[in-house]
Design a protein around this motif. Structure first.
Motif, short mmCIF file in Angstrom:
data_model
loop_
_atom_site.label_atom_id
_atom_site.label_comp_id
_atom_site.label_asym_id
_atom_site.label_seq_id
_atom_site.Cartn_x
_atom_site.Cartn_y
_atom_site.Cartn_z
N TRP A 59 0.84 -1.19 0.00
CA TRP A 59 0.00 0.00 0.00
C TRP A 59 0.87 1.23 0.00
O TRP A 59 2.06 1.18 0.31
N ASP A 60 0.29 2.34 -0.38
CA ASP A 60 0.94 3.65 -0.30
C ASP A 60 0.33 4.39 0.88
O ASP A 60 -0.87 4.27 1.16
N ALA A 61 1.16 5.15 1.57
CA ALA A 61 0.71 5.92 2.73
C ALA A 61 1.19 7.36 2.59
O ALA A 61 2.17 7.63 1.89
N GLU A 62 0.49 8.24 3.26
CA GLU A 62 0.86 9.66 3.25
C GLU A 62 0.79 10.20 4.68
O GLU A 62 -0.18 9.95 5.41
N ILE A 63 1.82 10.92 5.08
CA ILE A 63 1.82 11.58 6.38
C ILE A 63 1.04 12.88 6.22
O ILE A 63 1.39 13.73 5.40
N VAL A 64 -0.04 13.00 6.97
CA VAL A 64 -0.91 14.18 6.84
C VAL A 64 -0.83 15.11 8.05
O VAL A 64 -1.29 16.25 7.98
N ASP A 65 -0.26 14.64 9.15
CA ASP A 65 -0.11 15.48 10.34
C ASP A 65 1.13 14.99 11.07
O ASP A 65 1.26 13.80 11.34
N GLU A 66 2.03 15.89 11.35
CA GLU A 66 3.28 15.51 12.00
C GLU A 66 3.73 16.62 12.92
O GLU A 66 3.70 17.81 12.55
N ARG A 67 4.12 16.23 14.12
CA ARG A 67 4.74 17.15 15.09
C ARG A 67 6.01 16.47 15.57
O ARG A 67 5.93 15.56 16.39
N PRO A 68 7.17 16.87 15.05
CA PRO A 68 8.43 16.19 15.39
C PRO A 68 8.60 15.97 16.89
O PRO A 68 8.42 16.87 17.70
N GLY A 69 8.95 14.74 17.22
CA GLY A 69 9.16 14.36 18.60
C GLY A 69 7.89 14.15 19.40
O GLY A 69 7.92 13.81 20.57
N GLU A 70 6.74 14.30 18.76
CA GLU A 70 5.47 14.21 19.47
C GLU A 70 4.45 13.33 18.76
O GLU A 70 3.87 12.42 19.33
#
Length: 71
Positions: A59-70
């Motif tokens: 499958w393909d995935a997409e990161i839609v929300d990211e907070r580094p280290g959290e």
């Protein structure tokens, strides 16, 4: 019902652990069911995992929300 619990201590700062995990290509190194994870650009990745009966799923995935280290 059988309950199993396990804990792992990683002697690294949280930031270092996050950076290692965030490089998605590293995930098959410790997630045995993953055969391959590769970046395909723009926060997207392609995943290949082992499935029952010798099969595999992709499958393909997409990161839609990211907070580094959290998150």
């Amino acid at each position: 019902m059988v309950r199993v619990s396990k804990s792992v201590t990683i002697k690294r700062p949280p930031e270092a652990v996050y950076e290692f995990w965030r490089q998605l290509e590293n995930l098959p190194r410790f997630m045995y069911h993953l055969q391959e994870v590769r970046s395909i650009g723009n926060d997207r990745s392609h995943w290949i995992a082992r499935a029952p009966a010798g099969q595999q799923v992709e499958w393909d995935a997409e990161i839609v929300d990211e907070r580094p280290g959290e998150l």
